[in-house]
Design a protein around this motif. Structure first.
Motif, PDB file in Angstrom:
ATOM      1  N   ILE A 140     -47.845  57.747 -58.761  1.00  0.00           N
ATOM      2  CA  ILE A 140     -46.706  57.768 -59.672  1.00  0.00           C
ATOM      3  C   ILE A 140     -45.419  57.255 -59.021  1.00  0.00           C
ATOM      4  O   ILE A 140     -44.445  56.978 -59.727  1.00  0.00           O
ATOM      5  CB  ILE A 140     -46.460  59.183 -60.241  1.00  0.00           C
ATOM      6  N   VAL A 141     -45.426  57.121 -57.714  1.00  0.00           N
ATOM      7  CA  VAL A 141     -44.220  56.674 -57.005  1.00  0.00           C
ATOM      8  C   VAL A 141     -44.249  55.172 -56.733  1.00  0.00           C
ATOM      9  O   VAL A 141     -43.270  54.466 -56.987  1.00  0.00           O
ATOM     10  CB  VAL A 141     -44.046  57.432 -55.671  1.00  0.00           C
ATOM     11  N   TYR A 142     -45.365  54.663 -56.231  1.00  0.00           N
ATOM     12  CA  TYR A 142     -45.388  53.307 -55.689  1.00  0.00           C
ATOM     13  C   TYR A 142     -46.241  52.302 -56.466  1.00  0.00           C
ATOM     14  O   TYR A 142     -46.174  51.112 -56.176  1.00  0.00           O
ATOM     15  CB  TYR A 142     -45.835  53.346 -54.220  1.00  0.00           C
ATOM     16  N   ASP A 143     -47.026  52.736 -57.438  1.00  0.00           N
ATOM     17  CA  ASP A 143     -47.810  51.777 -58.223  1.00  0.00           C
ATOM     18  C   ASP A 143     -46.902  50.956 -59.133  1.00  0.00           C
ATOM     19  O   ASP A 143     -45.896  51.451 -59.651  1.00  0.00           O
ATOM     20  CB  ASP A 143     -48.861  52.498 -59.069  1.00  0.00           C
ATOM     21  N   VAL A 144     -47.292  49.714 -59.364  1.00  0.00           N
ATOM     22  CA  VAL A 144     -46.525  48.806 -60.221  1.00  0.00           C
ATOM     23  C   VAL A 144     -46.811  49.127 -61.695  1.00  0.00           C
ATOM     24  O   VAL A 144     -47.943  49.413 -62.070  1.00  0.00           O
ATOM     25  CB  VAL A 144     -46.902  47.341 -59.925  1.00  0.00           C
ATOM     26  N   PHE A 145     -45.761  49.072 -62.509  1.00  0.00           N
ATOM     27  CA  PHE A 145     -45.907  49.267 -63.953  1.00  0.00           C
ATOM     28  C   PHE A 145     -44.926  48.322 -64.648  1.00  0.00           C
ATOM     29  O   PHE A 145     -44.047  47.736 -64.002  1.00  0.00           O
ATOM     30  CB  PHE A 145     -45.648  50.732 -64.327  1.00  0.00           C
ATOM     31  N   GLU A 154     -35.427  57.784 -63.036  1.00  0.00           N
ATOM     32  CA  GLU A 154     -36.805  58.243 -62.915  1.00  0.00           C
ATOM     33  C   GLU A 154     -37.511  57.610 -61.725  1.00  0.00           C
ATOM     34  O   GLU A 154     -38.745  57.683 -61.616  1.00  0.00           O
ATOM     35  CB  GLU A 154     -37.569  57.926 -64.216  1.00  0.00           C
ATOM     36  N   ASP A 155     -36.749  57.005 -60.825  1.00  0.00           N
ATOM     37  CA  ASP A 155     -37.331  56.384 -59.628  1.00  0.00           C
ATOM     38  C   ASP A 155     -37.621  57.489 -58.617  1.00  0.00           C
ATOM     39  O   ASP A 155     -36.707  58.036 -57.986  1.00  0.00           O
ATOM     40  CB  ASP A 155     -36.356  55.357 -59.041  1.00  0.00           C
ATOM     41  N   LEU A 156     -38.885  57.818 -58.465  1.00  0.00           N
ATOM     42  CA  LEU A 156     -39.268  58.969 -57.647  1.00  0.00           C
ATOM     43  C   LEU A 156     -39.118  58.730 -56.151  1.00  0.00           C
ATOM     44  O   LEU A 156     -39.252  59.662 -55.363  1.00  0.00           O
ATOM     45  CB  LEU A 156     -40.703  59.383 -57.981  1.00  0.00           C
ATOM     46  N   ALA A 219     -42.922  63.129 -66.216  1.00  0.00           N
ATOM     47  CA  ALA A 219     -43.138  64.580 -66.157  1.00  0.00           C
ATOM     48  C   ALA A 219     -42.419  65.185 -64.958  1.00  0.00           C
ATOM     49  O   ALA A 219     -41.801  66.253 -65.064  1.00  0.00           O
ATOM     50  CB  ALA A 219     -44.635  64.886 -66.095  1.00  0.00           C
ATOM     51  N   PHE A 220     -42.480  64.511 -63.810  1.00  0.00           N
ATOM     52  CA  PHE A 220     -41.780  65.030 -62.640  1.00  0.00           C
ATOM     53  C   PHE A 220     -40.289  64.686 -62.669  1.00  0.00           C
ATOM     54  O   PHE A 220     -39.445  65.502 -62.301  1.00  0.00           O
ATOM     55  CB  PHE A 220     -42.408  64.512 -61.349  1.00  0.00           C
ATOM     56  N   ALA A 221     -39.961  63.483 -63.135  1.00  0.00           N
ATOM     57  CA  ALA A 221     -38.552  63.079 -63.186  1.00  0.00           C
ATOM     58  C   ALA A 221     -37.745  63.974 -64.128  1.00  0.00           C
ATOM     59  O   ALA A 221     -36.537  64.149 -63.947  1.00  0.00           O
ATOM     60  CB  ALA A 221     -38.432  61.621 -63.627  1.00  0.00           C
ATOM     61  N   TRP A 222     -38.400  64.566 -65.126  1.00  0.00           N
ATOM     62  CA  TRP A 222     -37.726  65.439 -66.096  1.00  0.00           C
ATOM     63  C   TRP A 222     -37.911  66.922 -65.756  1.00  0.00           C
ATOM     64  O   TRP A 222     -37.590  67.788 -66.563  1.00  0.00           O
ATOM     65  CB  TRP A 222     -38.274  65.171 -67.494  1.00  0.00           C
ATOM     66  N   VAL A 223     -38.430  67.226 -64.578  1.00  0.00           N
ATOM     67  CA  VAL A 223     -38.783  68.608 -64.236  1.00  0.00           C
ATOM     68  C   VAL A 223     -37.604  69.573 -64.377  1.00  0.00           C
ATOM     69  O   VAL A 223     -37.778  70.732 -64.794  1.00  0.00           O
ATOM     70  CB  VAL A 223     -39.387  68.679 -62.809  1.00  0.00           C
ATOM     71  N   ASP A 224     -36.393  69.115 -64.068  1.00  0.00           N
ATOM     72  CA  ASP A 224     -35.241  70.012 -64.166  1.00  0.00           C
ATOM     73  C   ASP A 224     -34.904  70.364 -65.614  1.00  0.00           C
ATOM     74  O   ASP A 224     -34.209  71.356 -65.863  1.00  0.00           O
ATOM     75  CB  ASP A 224     -34.021  69.383 -63.484  1.00  0.00           C
ATOM     76  N   GLU A 225     -35.397  69.570 -66.561  1.00  0.00           N
ATOM     77  CA  GLU A 225     -35.157  69.841 -67.978  1.00  0.00           C
ATOM     78  C   GLU A 225     -36.098  70.920 -68.511  1.00  0.00           C
ATOM     79  O   GLU A 225     -35.731  71.667 -69.423  1.00  0.00           O
ATOM     80  CB  GLU A 225     -35.317  68.555 -68.801  1.00  0.00           C
ATOM     81  N   TRP A 226     -37.324  70.991 -67.969  1.00  0.00           N
ATOM     82  CA  TRP A 226     -38.317  71.917 -68.535  1.00  0.00           C
ATOM     83  C   TRP A 226     -38.729  73.058 -67.611  1.00  0.00           C
ATOM     84  O   TRP A 226     -39.419  73.989 -68.036  1.00  0.00           O
ATOM     85  CB  TRP A 226     -39.576  71.147 -68.970  1.00  0.00           C
ATOM     86  N   TYR A 227     -38.298  73.025 -66.343  1.00  0.00           N
ATOM     87  CA  TYR A 227     -38.863  73.933 -65.345  1.00  0.00           C
ATOM     88  C   TYR A 227     -38.707  75.412 -65.697  1.00  0.00           C
ATOM     89  O   TYR A 227     -39.597  76.207 -65.422  1.00  0.00           O
ATOM     90  CB  TYR A 227     -38.243  73.647 -63.973  1.00  0.00           C
TER      91      TYR A 227
END
Length: 250
Positions: A140-145, A154-156, A219-227
């Motif tokens: 989720i960090v380094y793969d190309v999309f 959202e850049d992890l 999901a991880f980039a928004w973790v502070d919104e739902w944690y």
């Protein structure tokens, strides 16, 4: 039929992601919807299964004609949607996609969530018996999309969670980070049309890979919104997003 297994790790626990999964799906669906295109929620209700227990059943229409490649738009109606049916018995889920216009097209996804770094080769042992299945590890960090999905927030590689203290994620994070969990997804794509089967099945898997990569990043980039949300909180959020998203489509 083209069958692949995807493994997507995140710096979360399975218990934490129970809330994160629901939040991310609702927010992402709302963001991706616009007038006449996007995700329309038809059903979202409790469901009981004798084997897996209490869960949630959802049924959606995914309107996406403008997102199809040019060769596909030439053969499908202008008003085009895919039906998504999902049974969520977290940490196990099943999702089916069908299209009334293309009766020989289907996607079947089984998902299992585990607290490990993606090293369990027996998750789908019975389902993969006697079949060669390609395993694809998504980073989720380094793969190309696709560039259109990039958001600097959202850049992890840079993101650091205030509520959890996790991140940024460095090279090799999957094997060195705690906690870590894995979404194991067994995906079967079927399109039984002579002359198009191989091309369509490979194209659909590419789209699915991109969707999984972006969704788990968010999901991880928004973790502070739902944690700190409870299950009741996130169900309320789902209801609000369902109304807002359906209005957006009109």
């Amino acid at each position: 039929m083209l069958l692949k297994e995807y493994r997507i790790c995140m710096p979360l626990t399975v218990q934490e992601y129970k809330i994160g999964q629901l939040y991310t799906i609702s927010k992402h669906s709302h963001q991706e919807s616009q007038k006449g295109e996007g995700v329309e929620v038809l059903v979202n209700e409790p469901h009981y299964n004798p084997k897996y227990g209490q869960g949630q059943y959802t049924e959606k229409r995914v309107h996406l004609s403008s997102k199809l490649p040019s060769w596909a738009r030439a053969v499908v109606p202008r008003i085009f949607y895919v039906t998504e049916k999902s049974w969520n018995y977290y940490p196990y889920t099943v999702t089916d996609f069908t299209c009334s216009f293309l009766p020989k097209f289907s996607i079947h996804i089984e998902t299992k969530y585990e607290d490990n770094c993606g090293d369990d080769d027996n998750v789908f042992r019975e389902d993969k018996a006697s079949r060669e299945v390609e395993v694809d590890y998504l980073d989720i960090v380094y793969d190309v999309f696709p560039d259109r999905h990039y958001n600097s927030a959202e850049d992890l590689r840079c993101f650091s969670s205030v509520r959890t203290g996790r991140g940024p994620l460095l090279e090799g994070w999957r094997l060195s980070t705690a906690p870590v969990m894995c979404s194991y997804k067994l995906v079967a794509v079927q399109f039984e049309v002579w002359g198009l089967q191989t091309r369509v099945e490979h194209f659909v898997h590419k789209v699915i890979r991109d969707v999984l990569l972006v969704g788990h990043r968010q999901a991880f980039a928004w973790v502070d919104e739902w944690y700190n949300m409870s299950l009741e909180d996130v169900r309320c959020f789902e209801d609000q997003m369902q109304v807002a998203t359906n209005q957006k489509l009109q």
